[in-house]
Motif scaffolding. Structure first.
Motif, short mmCIF file in Angstrom:
data_model
loop_
_atom_site.label_atom_id
_atom_site.label_comp_id
_atom_site.label_asym_id
_atom_site.label_seq_id
_atom_site.Cartn_x
_atom_site.Cartn_y
_atom_site.Cartn_z
N VAL A 12 -0.47 6.23 42.42
CA VAL A 12 0.25 5.88 43.56
C VAL A 12 1.67 6.89 43.84
N LEU A 13 2.05 7.27 44.79
CA LEU A 13 3.13 8.32 44.79
C LEU A 13 3.92 7.95 46.13
N LEU A 67 4.26 7.57 36.85
CA LEU A 67 4.05 8.99 36.26
C LEU A 67 3.78 9.97 37.27
N ALA A 68 2.98 9.62 38.52
CA ALA A 68 2.86 10.39 39.71
C ALA A 68 3.90 11.16 40.03
N LEU A 69 5.15 10.15 40.18
CA LEU A 69 6.28 10.69 40.88
C LEU A 69 6.97 11.77 39.81
N ARG A 70 6.92 11.20 38.54
CA ARG A 70 7.62 12.21 37.44
C ARG A 70 6.84 13.55 37.52
N ALA A 117 5.24 -4.69 47.59
CA ALA A 117 4.84 -3.76 48.80
C ALA A 117 3.50 -3.25 48.25
N ASP A 118 3.21 -3.11 47.17
CA ASP A 118 1.57 -2.48 47.02
C ASP A 118 0.69 -3.72 46.96
N ILE A 119 1.10 -4.95 46.42
CA ILE A 119 0.42 -6.05 46.65
C ILE A 119 0.04 -6.38 48.14
N TRP A 120 1.04 -6.22 48.77
CA TRP A 120 0.64 -6.49 50.29
C TRP A 120 -0.31 -5.50 50.99
N GLY A 133 12.16 6.69 42.67
CA GLY A 133 12.11 6.48 41.22
C GLY A 133 13.38 5.69 40.89
N GLY A 134 14.23 5.59 41.78
CA GLY A 134 15.39 4.90 40.97
C GLY A 134 15.29 3.32 41.18
#
Lengths: 442, 303
Positions: free
Chosen positions: B227-228, B246-249, B162-165, B237-238
């Motif tokens: 990116v979050l 890390l940003a999510l944590r 998804a990020d590459i897209w 995160g799962g």
């Protein structure tokens, strides 16, 4: 002399009139006040929005509502409550917030309002409020620090609270001659029979996604199966036999659930039941409205309700929201009047009729409410077993809950050994509790 | 004497407003975060009320396996997305750097994903990855292949896709700009000398584009570390911690665990990591430039 008597008589009459007026309208003093309240975007509070105009009509107190998505609401409150003068006069909060807000001295103790004869309505009938909800969401300072008890006091009143019930597809159960499960063993057996009887259909849809979803689903089973996170001395016991059994139950439910169940949050689990992809749904009562709404549900009229099945004991969860008055509120007394009105017998019935979750036993038994929502009687019965202590409500719970939820997700997706996983949770929980000072007196 | 002093101070006085604004807008929040990271700070307290705990937050994190796992996920995620996006983005730019009919429409279409709000991207991909009703599995099912548990068994790969897209267009558009500003004379000379298209790419285009590519890669890297939204919406995160970058944590530590001090310490670790990467990349760039200059000097000497 006569003139003196006359003026005394006029004075007495005026006083009598005024007193009479005060009895007739305890709200008069606060007429024209505008309360600013913070509510979540949630089916119950959507129903509340419909009944607030009635409150303003009866009392002359205006209510301005700041309705926010639940997580945003909590963030906003965290900032607001830390100010010297807050924006909100009344807030709705989730159970977890009780620990944080009470601990930080940010919620008003309600005793002084209930003691005040000018504010407290003698017809309120607090005994009719559902005990499990009141202890869960309203009390703090008693047993274990976060419950009712000899040293406890009241900081909020349940409003939009929920318990767990089992929804099942009547048509599927009838078609295959299945009995509605009474016990956990029966429920698990049927959950795994369904995919065989109805190919493509999952047994029971449950939350299971990493984090609080998986933790919530696990706790739902843990309590009923006789387990707990802590013993009475705050030692983690989540890894005992009952804990393992609860995790096994969750795994079995997810394995026999609909496709992709390991990533289900609450929305997906409910969505799957609403789409007719699963035969059972064990979760909160708040979904009943959506299940009967043809624009959202494909199973209207096909769902029956039963109590949360029994493990070693009968117990359902308690959660949802309560309302309380921030310590930094501007119009505390008027806010109390709104709180009292909303949770009164009249207010509770109004909100129930508008599609909200009632907080009183009497509303669950009310004939009008039952005529409109036939499931209400079963919910009322389930509420007798609503357990306020099905999960700990302590400030460090967020961290423990997240660890439990991510570890359980590994059990569900990466086949991590259950005992090993729970031993890890117990060990890390012990460290968190140690750090938070729970063993200071040991 | 006084005039001389005033003259000396004049430039500083002109700079003063900029320095004050920089200090307020840039350094104050950064300082606040660093100060906060030394405290046992919960969101119900003001920073002043929080207890000073020194380096405790940093030490706790250093030994926290969940933090290590998040860091590992972040590094893996950033490495894969940036390297794949660089290859695809530069490749696309090389392919489309020519006069084809309708090329401007095509270019605009290529950069569309970048313009979509991250939350929408997250939701869109989440539904496309849906195990039963999602586009991918319906397609696989339709052609008789087994379905894939995208966000379960292959969650990290799915968020990388998804990020590459979404972000390949960013590299594409910057590379294309770099390509179009290359000196035509060098390419012409190469063509006259008989260089093949492939040789032109390897020996002329790519080396000349390198400074732009390094900055582009760096910008993507910084972004990939932070990116979050997309991941939050897609997987939260799962499963387990397999996509908890890390940003999510940091976000969960601040909101769910209510440990602002630890969250600040984690942000500082991330900041240090990014600073190191930035310095390393600029050092590499500088080293390459010096080497090129040395080669140039040698060539000139030979002449």
């Amino acid at each position: 002399m006569i003139k003196g008597l006359k003026s005394t008589a006029v004075g007495l009459t005026t006083m009598a009139f005024m007193t009479g007026a005060a009895f007739a309208n305890p709200y008069a003093e606060y007429e024209g006040t505008t309360l600013i309240v913070n509510f979540p975007a949630h089916p119950h509070y959507n129903a509340v929005m419909q009944i607030l105009p009635e409150f303003t009509k009866q009392t002359g107190i205006e209510v301005e509502v700041d309705q926010l998505p639940y997580l945003k609401m909590r963030e906003r409150q965290t900032l607001e409550l830390a100010q010297d003068e807050g924006e909100y006069d009344l807030i709705a909060y989730v159970v977890f917030s009780k620990a944080d807000y009470v601990y930080a001295d940010q919620l008003e103790n309600l005793a002084k309002y209930f003691m005040n004869p000018k504010l407290s309505n003698p017809a309120y009938d607090a005994g009719d409020l559902i005990d499990g909800y009141v202890y869960n969401i309203g009390f703090a300072g008693g047993d274990k620090g976060y419950l009712q008890g000899s040293t406890g006091s009241l900081f909020g009143i349940p409003y939009g609270s929920e318990t767990s019930v089992l929804g099942y597809r009547k048509d599927i159960f009838e078609k295959h001659g299945l009995e509605v499960p009474e016990t956990y063993d029966e429920m698990l057996e049927i959950a795994c029979q369904i995919p065989e009887l109805e190919p493509g259909m999952g047994g029971l849809s449950s939350r299971a996604a990493s984090g609080h979803h998986a933790a919530h689903a696990f706790l739902l089973h843990l309590n009923t199966l006789g387990g707990a996170i802590f013993d009475d001395e705050w030692n983690p016991v989540v890894n005992n036999a009952a804990g393992v059994q609860a995790a096994e139950a969750l795994k079995s439910i997810v394995d026999c659930g609909p496709e992709g169940a390991t990533n289900f949050g609450f929305g997906e689990a409910l969505g799957s039941f609403l789409n007719g992809d699963t035969a059972m749904f064990l979760d909160t009562t708040v979904v009943a409205g959506q299940i009967d709404d043809p624009s959202k549900s494909q199973v209207v009229g096909k769902v029956g309700w039963a109590m949360h099945p029994m493990g070693v004991k009968r117990a359902s969860q308690t959660g949802g929201f309560g309302i309380g008055i921030p310590a930094n509120a501007e119009n505390k007394e008027a806010a109390f009047l709104l709180m009292q009105w909303l949770t009164s017998k009249e207010g509770d019935k109004l909100v129930a009729m508008a599609g909200g979750n009632p907080s009183r036993f009497s509303t669950h038994a009310d004939a009008d409410v039952n005529a409109k929502f036939p499931h209400m009687a079963t919910f009322g019965e389930a509420l007798q077993y609503a357990d306020p202590d099905w999960r700990p409500i302590i400030p460090v719970w967020g961290k423990i809950n997240a660890d439990l939820g991510t570890t359980l997700s590994k059990v569900l997706t990466e086949d991590l050994d259950i005992q090993e996983a729970l031993d890890g949770v117990a060990e890390r929980t012990k460290a968190v509790m140690e750090d938070a000072g729970y063993y200071t007196w040991n | 004497m006084r005039t001389a002093m005033a003259n000396r101070l004049t430039p500083y006085m002109f700079m003063a407003p900029a320095i004050v604004i920089m200090a307020l807008a840039l350094m104050y929040p950064l300082g606040y975060m660093i100060w906060g990271s030394f405290r046992d700070w919960n969101p119900s307290q003001t920073i002043g009320e929080a207890e000073f705990v020194g380096l405790k937050n940093y030490i706790t994190l250093w030994g926290d396996p969940n933090f290590h796992e998040s860091l590992g996920v972040t590094l893996r995620f950033a490495f894969f997305v940036v390297s794949i996006e660089m290859v695809l983005g530069v490749g696309l730019a090389l392919l489309l750097d020519r006069d084809i009919r309708g090329i401007s429409v095509l270019r605009t279409m290529f950069i569309l994903p970048m313009m979509i709000a991250p939350v929408v991207v997250g939701l869109m991909w989440r539904y496309m990855y849906h195990p039963t009703v999602g586009t991918f599995n319906r397609f696989l099912d339709g052609i008789g292949l087994p379905t894939v548990d995208w966000l379960g068994q292959h969650a990290l790969m799915s968020i990388i896709i998804a990020d590459i897209w979404q972000w390949t267009p960013f590299i594409f558009i910057l590379s294309l700009a770099a390509l179009q500003s290359l000196p035509r004379s060098a390419l012409e000379a190469a063509r006259i000398d008989g260089a093949t298209a492939w040789q032109q790419v390897i020996h002329i285009k790519l080396p000349l584009m390198m400074p732009v590519l390094i900055v582009t890669g760096l910008l993507r890297l910084i972004d990939a570390f932070k990116v979050l939204e997309v991941i939050l919406v897609m997987t939260e995160g799962g499963p387990g911690l397999s996509t908890e970058i890390l940003a999510l944590r940091i976000s969960r530590t601040a909101t769910e665990f209510r440990e602002l001090g630890v969250a600040a310490a984690m942000s500082n670790y991330l900041l240090i990591l990014l600073l190191l990467l930035t310095v390393a990349m600029f050092a590499f760039n500088r080293w390459q430039e010096t080497r090129a200059a040395r080669v140039q000097a040698l060539v000139e000497e030979d002449d």
